[in-house]
Design an enzyme around this catalytic site. Structure first.
Site, PDB file in Angstrom:
ATOM      1  N   GLY A  15     -16.060  58.021  12.209  1.00 18.42           N
ATOM      2  CA  GLY A  15     -17.368  58.041  12.853  1.00 18.42           C
ATOM      3  C   GLY A  15     -17.339  57.968  14.366  1.00 18.42           C
ATOM      4  O   GLY A  15     -18.288  57.469  14.978  1.00 18.42           O
ATOM      5  N   ASN A  17     -17.527  60.554  16.324  1.00 16.30           N
ATOM      6  CA  ASN A  17     -18.589  61.465  16.775  1.00 16.30           C
ATOM      7  C   ASN A  17     -19.952  60.801  16.633  1.00 16.30           C
ATOM      8  O   ASN A  17     -20.814  60.950  17.496  1.00 16.30           O
ATOM      9  CB  ASN A  17     -18.545  62.783  15.992  1.00 16.30           C
ATOM     10  CG  ASN A  17     -17.562  63.757  16.590  1.00 16.30           C
ATOM     11  OD1 ASN A  17     -17.815  64.339  17.638  1.00 16.30           O
ATOM     12  ND2 ASN A  17     -16.407  63.889  15.955  1.00 16.30           N
ATOM     13  N   ILE A  96     -23.044  69.996   1.053  1.00 16.86           N
ATOM     14  CA  ILE A  96     -24.453  69.611   0.975  1.00 16.86           C
ATOM     15  C   ILE A  96     -25.079  70.422  -0.165  1.00 16.86           C
ATOM     16  O   ILE A  96     -24.898  71.646  -0.224  1.00 16.86           O
ATOM     17  CB  ILE A  96     -25.177  69.935   2.308  1.00 16.86           C
ATOM     18  CG1 ILE A  96     -24.499  69.214   3.488  1.00 16.86           C
ATOM     19  CG2 ILE A  96     -26.658  69.601   2.233  1.00 16.86           C
ATOM     20  CD1 ILE A  96     -24.604  67.714   3.458  1.00 16.86           C
ATOM     21  N   ASN A 110     -22.887  71.201  11.881  1.00 15.32           N
ATOM     22  CA  ASN A 110     -21.582  70.589  11.649  1.00 15.32           C
ATOM     23  C   ASN A 110     -20.724  70.801  12.887  1.00 15.32           C
ATOM     24  O   ASN A 110     -20.941  71.742  13.644  1.00 15.32           O
ATOM     25  CB  ASN A 110     -20.916  71.259  10.436  1.00 15.32           C
ATOM     26  CG  ASN A 110     -19.552  70.667  10.127  1.00 15.32           C
ATOM     27  OD1 ASN A 110     -19.376  69.439  10.138  1.00 15.32           O
ATOM     28  ND2 ASN A 110     -18.573  71.516   9.872  1.00 15.32           N
ATOM     29  N   HIS A 112     -16.703  71.332  14.055  1.00 12.46           N
ATOM     30  CA  HIS A 112     -15.383  71.678  13.517  1.00 12.46           C
ATOM     31  C   HIS A 112     -14.370  71.649  14.662  1.00 12.46           C
ATOM     32  O   HIS A 112     -14.648  72.189  15.736  1.00 12.46           O
ATOM     33  CB  HIS A 112     -15.441  73.067  12.870  1.00 12.46           C
ATOM     34  CG  HIS A 112     -14.178  73.427  12.170  1.00 12.46           C
ATOM     35  ND1 HIS A 112     -13.859  72.940  10.916  1.00 12.46           N
ATOM     36  CD2 HIS A 112     -13.131  74.186  12.559  1.00 12.46           C
ATOM     37  CE1 HIS A 112     -12.664  73.406  10.565  1.00 12.46           C
ATOM     38  NE2 HIS A 112     -12.200  74.158  11.547  1.00 12.46           N
ATOM     39  N   ASP A 153     -17.930  76.009   6.663  1.00 15.98           N
ATOM     40  CA  ASP A 153     -17.569  76.507   8.009  1.00 15.98           C
ATOM     41  C   ASP A 153     -17.986  77.948   8.273  1.00 15.98           C
ATOM     42  O   ASP A 153     -17.369  78.646   9.077  1.00 15.98           O
ATOM     43  CB  ASP A 153     -16.040  76.387   8.236  1.00 15.98           C
ATOM     44  CG  ASP A 153     -15.566  74.936   8.169  1.00 15.98           C
ATOM     45  OD1 ASP A 153     -16.372  74.032   8.443  1.00 15.98           O
ATOM     46  OD2 ASP A 153     -14.395  74.727   7.830  1.00 15.98           O
TER      47      ASP A 153
HETATM   48  C1  GRF Z   1     -13.856  65.542  13.668  1.00 13.77           C
HETATM   49  O1  GRF Z   1     -12.641  66.057  14.126  1.00 13.77           O
HETATM   50  C2  GRF Z   1     -14.805  66.649  13.277  1.00 13.77           C
HETATM   51  O2  GRF Z   1     -14.623  67.818  14.015  1.00 13.77           O
HETATM   52  C3  GRF Z   1     -14.430  66.890  11.854  1.00 13.77           C
HETATM   53  O3  GRF Z   1     -14.126  65.620  11.327  1.00 13.77           O
HETATM   54  C4  GRF Z   1     -13.697  64.759  12.378  1.00 13.77           C
HETATM   55  C5  GRF Z   1     -14.533  63.530  12.334  1.00 13.77           C
HETATM   56  O4  GRF Z   1     -14.071  62.555  13.212  1.00 13.77           O
HETATM   57  N1  GRF Z   1     -15.469  67.611  11.154  1.00 13.77           N
HETATM   58  P1  GRF Z   1     -14.896  61.214  13.445  1.00 13.77           P
HETATM   59  O5  GRF Z   1     -15.086  60.552  12.081  1.00 13.77           O
HETATM   60  O6  GRF Z   1     -16.196  61.586  14.090  1.00 13.77           O
HETATM   61  O7  GRF Z   1     -14.022  60.388  14.339  1.00 13.77           O
END
Ligand code: GRF
Length: 198
Positions: A15, A17, A96, A110, A112, A153
């Site tokens: 988490g 992000n 989803i 999303n 990626h 994706d």
């Molecule tokens: C990130 O690298 C994102 O691009 C991918 O999963 C990872 C999640 O990382 N979809 P975090 O849990 O936000 O640290």
């Protein structure tokens, strides 16, 4: 006109992000309120972080439901309960349900950790992505934020940012450089999408 857009963040892991988005929202940098953090794993670190931050959390666990329809109905009822306008997948490792995608068409995004359409699709997550990038010998990778549709994706790309690959990179050093850019790009893109939804 609304002041803020209600955002749900879906995650399965650390988490980071999510916390980057939460910081941008708390600092008032983007017109977003995170009204819900949802996951499919009760002990995900990202869910713990949300609990510490007093953000409501939900668990979406498909095995708890007899069929796909009741699972999707439950997910939709939770999203409605928290008045969710926009959904950000941030390391969410499940598909989803199509009913939810239809209900939130163009309002699920999303992130990626590569430049889609290359290095994406089923099984392309975590270090597998960065290993494939290094093995391909490309000099540039990056981050992609895209809409979510029925395939992994494959939804329309909203924004990409380039990240250089260094000759001595390991998957781990590359992942760290890419993740830093994710933390900048995701709040930025969500802010723009939220401006348009207000
Ligand atoms: C990130 O690298 C994102 O691009 C991918 O999963 C990872 C999640 O990382 N979809 P975090 O849990 O936000 O640290």
């Amino acid at each position: 006109m609304r002041i803020n857009v209600n955002l749900a963040v879906f995650l399965s892991g650390t988490g980071t992000n999510f916390t980057a988005i939460a910081e941008a929202a708390n600092e008032g940098g983007i017109p977003v309120i995170i009204t819900l953090v949802a996951g499919n794993k009760p002990d995900a670190a990202g869910l713990q972080k949300a609990r510490y931050m007093n953000i409501p959390t939900a668990l979406f666990m498909r095995p708890d439901f007899p069929d796909g329809k009741s699972f999707a109905d439950y997910m939709l009822s939770v999203l409605r309960k928290y008045d969710v306008d926009l959904i950000a997948l941030a390391g969410y490792m499940r598909k989803i349900p199509p009913r939810v995608i239809r209900a939130y068409r163009n309002r699920i995004v999303n992130i990626h950790p590569a430049l889609l359409p290359r290095f994406g699709g089923k099984g392309m997550y975590g270090m597998t992505v960065h290993r494939a990038v290094i093995e391909a010998g490309v000099t540039e990778t990056g981050v992609t934020v895209h809409y979510v549709d029925e395939e992994y994706d494959r939804g329309e790309i909203i924004e990409q940012r380039l990240v250089p690959v260094q000759p001595d990179d390991t998957p781990e050093t590359l992942a760290a450089r890419v993740l830093k850019v994710e933390h900048e790009l995701y709040p930025e893109v969500l802010g723009k999408l939220a401006e348009n939804l207000k």
